[in-house]
Design a protein around this motif. Structure first.
Motif, PDB file in Angstrom:
ATOM      1  N   VAL A  71      36.775 -26.032  34.298  1.00 32.77           N
ATOM      2  CA  VAL A  71      36.552 -27.173  33.410  1.00 32.77           C
ATOM      3  C   VAL A  71      35.863 -28.297  34.186  1.00 32.77           C
ATOM      4  N   ASP A  72      36.352 -28.575  35.400  1.00 31.31           N
ATOM      5  CA  ASP A  72      35.730 -29.608  36.235  1.00 31.31           C
ATOM      6  C   ASP A  72      34.277 -29.261  36.564  1.00 31.31           C
ATOM      7  N   LYS A  73      34.044 -28.008  36.897  1.00 30.48           N
ATOM      8  CA  LYS A  73      32.697 -27.562  37.243  1.00 30.48           C
ATOM      9  C   LYS A  73      31.757 -27.690  36.040  1.00 30.48           C
ATOM     10  N   ALA A  74      32.236 -27.288  34.875  1.00 33.11           N
ATOM     11  CA  ALA A  74      31.425 -27.406  33.659  1.00 33.11           C
ATOM     12  C   ALA A  74      31.151 -28.868  33.336  1.00 33.11           C
ATOM     13  N   GLY A  75      32.179 -29.711  33.476  1.00 31.66           N
ATOM     14  CA  GLY A  75      32.000 -31.136  33.227  1.00 31.66           C
ATOM     15  C   GLY A  75      30.975 -31.737  34.168  1.00 31.66           C
ATOM     16  N   GLY A  76      31.024 -31.344  35.432  1.00 32.17           N
ATOM     17  CA  GLY A  76      30.047 -31.825  36.411  1.00 32.17           C
ATOM     18  C   GLY A  76      28.641 -31.385  36.069  1.00 32.17           C
ATOM     19  N   ALA A  77      28.501 -30.147  35.634  1.00 33.29           N
ATOM     20  CA  ALA A  77      27.175 -29.625  35.268  1.00 33.29           C
ATOM     21  C   ALA A  77      26.629 -30.364  34.039  1.00 33.29           C
ATOM     22  N   ILE A  78      27.488 -30.618  33.084  1.00 31.02           N
ATOM     23  CA  ILE A  78      27.057 -31.342  31.879  1.00 31.02           C
ATOM     24  C   ILE A  78      26.680 -32.772  32.233  1.00 31.02           C
ATOM     25  N   ASP A  79      27.484 -33.403  33.090  1.00 35.72           N
ATOM     26  CA  ASP A  79      27.200 -34.776  33.501  1.00 35.72           C
ATOM     27  C   ASP A  79      25.860 -34.847  34.234  1.00 35.72           C
ATOM     28  N   LYS A  80      25.605 -33.861  35.076  1.00 34.86           N
ATOM     29  CA  LYS A  80      24.339 -33.814  35.804  1.00 34.86           C
ATOM     30  C   LYS A  80      23.170 -33.597  34.839  1.00 34.86           C
ATOM     31  N   ALA A  81      23.361 -32.704  33.881  1.00 38.08           N
ATOM     32  CA  ALA A  81      22.288 -32.405  32.923  1.00 38.08           C
ATOM     33  C   ALA A  81      21.962 -33.607  32.039  1.00 38.08           C
ATOM     34  N   THR A  82      22.975 -34.443  31.765  1.00 30.05           N
ATOM     35  CA  THR A  82      22.745 -35.623  30.929  1.00 30.05           C
ATOM     36  C   THR A  82      22.468 -36.864  31.783  1.00 30.05           C
ATOM     37  N   LYS A  83      22.307 -36.652  33.077  1.00 31.42           N
ATOM     38  CA  LYS A  83      21.978 -37.718  34.040  1.00 31.42           C
ATOM     39  C   LYS A  83      22.963 -38.885  33.978  1.00 31.42           C
ATOM     40  N   GLY A  84      24.245 -38.565  33.795  1.00 33.21           N
ATOM     41  CA  GLY A  84      25.294 -39.569  33.817  1.00 33.21           C
ATOM     42  C   GLY A  84      25.397 -40.432  32.579  1.00 33.21           C
ATOM     43  N   LYS A  85      24.610 -40.131  31.579  1.00 34.67           N
ATOM     44  CA  LYS A  85      24.598 -40.953  30.369  1.00 34.67           C
ATOM     45  C   LYS A  85      25.940 -40.914  29.621  1.00 34.67           C
ATOM     46  N   TYR A  86      26.649 -39.813  29.705  1.00 35.01           N
ATOM     47  CA  TYR A  86      27.900 -39.642  28.958  1.00 35.01           C
ATOM     48  C   TYR A  86      29.094 -39.394  29.878  1.00 35.01           C
ATOM     49  N   THR A  87      29.057 -39.955  31.083  1.00 35.79           N
ATOM     50  CA  THR A  87      30.092 -39.690  32.075  1.00 35.79           C
ATOM     51  C   THR A  87      31.502 -39.933  31.536  1.00 35.79           C
ATOM     52  N   GLU A  88      31.725 -41.085  30.916  1.00 34.57           N
ATOM     53  CA  GLU A  88      33.074 -41.397  30.423  1.00 34.57           C
ATOM     54  C   GLU A  88      33.538 -40.402  29.365  1.00 34.57           C
ATOM     55  N   LYS A  89      32.651 -40.041  28.464  1.00 30.67           N
ATOM     56  CA  LYS A  89      33.022 -39.088  27.414  1.00 30.67           C
ATOM     57  C   LYS A  89      33.298 -37.707  28.001  1.00 30.67           C
ATOM     58  N   ILE A  90      32.522 -37.319  28.997  1.00 25.38           N
ATOM     59  CA  ILE A  90      32.729 -36.021  29.647  1.00 25.38           C
ATOM     60  C   ILE A  90      34.067 -36.015  30.373  1.00 25.38           C
ATOM     61  N   GLU A  91      34.371 -37.101  31.097  1.00 28.74           N
ATOM     62  CA  GLU A  91      35.663 -37.188  31.790  1.00 28.74           C
ATOM     63  C   GLU A  91      36.816 -37.110  30.792  1.00 28.74           C
ATOM     64  N   HIS A  92      36.680 -37.820  29.685  1.00 30.75           N
ATOM     65  CA  HIS A  92      37.723 -37.790  28.658  1.00 30.75           C
ATOM     66  C   HIS A  92      37.877 -36.361  28.114  1.00 30.75           C
ATOM     67  N   GLY A  93      36.774 -35.692  27.883  1.00 30.46           N
ATOM     68  CA  GLY A  93      36.825 -34.323  27.374  1.00 30.46           C
ATOM     69  C   GLY A  93      37.467 -33.358  28.355  1.00 30.46           C
ATOM     70  N   THR A  94      37.180 -33.522  29.645  1.00 35.69           N
ATOM     71  CA  THR A  94      37.780 -32.625  30.634  1.00 35.69           C
ATOM     72  C   THR A  94      39.285 -32.861  30.731  1.00 35.69           C
ATOM     73  N   ILE A  95      39.712 -34.121  30.622  1.00 31.67           N
ATOM     74  CA  ILE A  95      41.148 -34.422  30.650  1.00 31.67           C
ATOM     75  C   ILE A  95      41.838 -33.791  29.449  1.00 31.67           C
ATOM     76  N   LYS A  96      41.227 -33.908  28.280  1.00 32.22           N
ATOM     77  CA  LYS A  96      41.810 -33.310  27.073  1.00 32.22           C
ATOM     78  C   LYS A  96      41.847 -31.779  27.190  1.00 32.22           C
ATOM     79  N   ALA A  97      40.797 -31.191  27.750  1.00 34.50           N
ATOM     80  CA  ALA A  97      40.763 -29.733  27.915  1.00 34.50           C
ATOM     81  C   ALA A  97      41.869 -29.269  28.856  1.00 34.50           C
ATOM     82  N   LYS A  98      42.069 -29.995  29.946  1.00 32.21           N
ATOM     83  CA  LYS A  98      43.132 -29.633  30.885  1.00 32.21           C
ATOM     84  C   LYS A  98      44.499 -29.777  30.225  1.00 32.21           C
ATOM     85  N   GLY A  99      44.659 -30.811  29.414  1.00 29.73           N
ATOM     86  CA  GLY A  99      45.917 -30.983  28.693  1.00 29.73           C
ATOM     87  C   GLY A  99      46.164 -29.855  27.707  1.00 29.73           C
TER      88      GLY A  99
END
Length: 89
Positions: A30-58
């Motif tokens: 999940v962390d790796k996928a979140g990092g790849a998505i964040d990189k692909a979006t050039k950090g534009k959605y970092t907060e939303k990606i972090e929130h999504g990874t936390i929810k996925a882990k939960g």
């Protein structure tokens, strides 16, 4: 039909057991996928990606019947600051 429901319950329990045994690997993915998505979006959605990874882990923890995190700062398994409602709640 009852036999099918019984088998479905058994499969769900087995999947839950496996998720518990391999939760570290799942969380790493999940962390790796979140990092790849964040990189692909050039950090534009970092907060939303972090929130999504936390929810996925939960969700993995819930499925694996693992206890929730402590909620301490820096604990990625703790409750979200917004109570899990998301930014548009």
């Amino acid at each position: 039909m009852d036999n099918l429901k019984g088998k479905a319950g058994e499969l769900k329990e087995k999947a839950s057991e496996l998720a518990g045994k391999h939760s570290d690997q799942i969380e790493h993915a999940v962390d790796k996928a979140g990092g790849a998505i964040d990189k692909a979006t050039k950090g534009k959605y970092t907060e939303k990606i972090e929130h999504g990874t936390i929810k996925a882990k939960g969700a993995v923890d819930d499925f694996a019947h693992k206890p929730k995190g402590t909620g301490a700062p820096g604990d990625p398994t703790g409750p979200a600051p917004d109570g899990g409602r998301g930014p548009n709640a």
